[in-house]
Design an enzyme around this catalytic site. Structure first.
Site, PDB file in Angstrom:
ATOM      1  N   TYR A 153       6.343  14.646  24.687  1.00 44.37           N
ATOM      2  CA  TYR A 153       7.433  14.175  25.550  1.00 44.37           C
ATOM      3  C   TYR A 153       8.734  14.900  25.220  1.00 44.37           C
ATOM      4  O   TYR A 153       9.443  15.374  26.114  1.00 44.37           O
ATOM      5  CB  TYR A 153       7.604  12.669  25.380  1.00 44.37           C
ATOM      6  CG  TYR A 153       8.704  12.077  26.240  1.00 44.37           C
ATOM      7  CD1 TYR A 153       8.512  11.881  27.598  1.00 44.37           C
ATOM      8  CD2 TYR A 153       9.933  11.708  25.684  1.00 44.37           C
ATOM      9  CE1 TYR A 153       9.517  11.332  28.391  1.00 44.37           C
ATOM     10  CE2 TYR A 153      10.935  11.166  26.465  1.00 44.37           C
ATOM     11  CZ  TYR A 153      10.723  10.984  27.810  1.00 44.37           C
ATOM     12  OH  TYR A 153      11.720  10.450  28.595  1.00 44.37           O
ATOM     13  N   LYS A 157      11.069  17.367  27.660  1.00 48.36           N
ATOM     14  CA  LYS A 157      12.463  17.079  27.971  1.00 48.36           C
ATOM     15  C   LYS A 157      13.408  18.111  27.362  1.00 48.36           C
ATOM     16  O   LYS A 157      14.482  18.399  27.932  1.00 48.36           O
ATOM     17  CB  LYS A 157      12.820  15.671  27.487  1.00 48.36           C
ATOM     18  CG  LYS A 157      12.120  14.561  28.281  1.00 48.36           C
ATOM     19  CD  LYS A 157      12.507  14.588  29.753  1.00 48.36           C
ATOM     20  CE  LYS A 157      12.016  13.361  30.494  1.00 48.36           C
ATOM     21  NZ  LYS A 157      12.485  13.328  31.906  1.00 48.36           N
TER      22      LYS A 157
END
Length: 254
Positions: A153, A157
């Site tokens: 994740y 990002k």
């Protein structure tokens, strides 16, 4: 009060959470909004219309290049222009690095990073042709800090942050500003399963002593979408209750 008179915004991930709150805030500020979500966003669009706003919705898989281009064309066809894109579509999964599967890695990159790229590129082509535009990418403090259980994740990002800066370098001279918002812990469906103990830990460690609300991220997006930020581009705006200032690297239980 910041307003968006006669503006048109395309917002991905608008069926719930930050995306829906942003669509509602933009509509209240006078913009026409096209809400895009994997399963559509008809309930959110109907709620905005019932409140007197201008809204429409469509189903959009941000992993599909043709669908992303189609969403931009839909905004132009339905509202006559496209001034703002908010890339809010995203997924979140947590796993220790050594247990992260290739499927999870690829899914997170496909939606969070590639999806942002595809929608931004399609919108930017229309905006550059018009000589104006605002692109706002929703990233995360996980893209700035190394957190246990957030390798995939965080990488997705972090890629959005670098993409935002590269886009700003190229598109700002063409009349299109590009910025990103990095939320900290926000009350969205992503955190709905958090235990009471974890919530208490977050509240104790965050300087704000609470989780943020989607409407607070939407307020930041409204600011970046407005004419007041014509000289702001390539910026990453943290909306995190002091998360990064406190140096919180490991989530509860990590």
């Amino acid at each position: 009060m910041t307003t968006l008179p006669n503006k048109v915004a395309l917002i991905t991930g608008a069926g719930s959470g930050i995306g829906r709150a942003t669509a509602e805030r933009f509509a209240a500020a006078g913009a026409a909004v096209l809400l895009a979500d994997l399963r559509g966003a008809d309930a959110a669009a109907e709620a905005i219309a019932s409140a007197g706003g201008r809204a429409d919705d469509l189903a959009l898989d941000v992993r599909d290049p043709a669908a992303c281009a189609g969403a931009v064309h839909a905004a132009l066809d339905r509202f006559g222009r496209l001034d703002i894109l908010v890339n809010s579509a995203g997924i979140s999964r947590s796993a220790p690095f050594l247990e992260t599967t290739l499927d999870d890695w690829q899914d997170l990159l496909a939606v969070n990073l590639t999806g942002t790229f595809l929608c931004a590129q399609a919108a930017a082509r229309a905006m550059v042709a018009a000589g104006r535009g605002r692109i706002i990418n929703i990233t995360s403090v996980s893209g700035q800090l190394g957190s246990a259980g957030r390798a995939a994740y965080g990488a997705s990002k972090g890629g959005v942050i670098t993409l935002t800066r590269a886009m700003a370098t190229e598109l700002t001279p063409l009349g299109v500003t590009v910025n990103a918002i990095a939320p900290g812990p926000i009350e969205t469906p992503f955190v709905a399963g958090m235990t009471d103990a974890d919530r208490a830990t977050w509240r104790a460690r965050l300087p704000a002593r609470r989780l943020g609300q989607p409407e607070e991220v939407a307020a930041a997006a409204l600011f970046l979408a407005s004419d007041d930020t014509a000289f702001v581009s390539g910026h990453i705006l943290n909306v995190d209750g002091g998360f990064t200032a406190a140096g919180i690297f490991t989530p509860p239980g990590g």
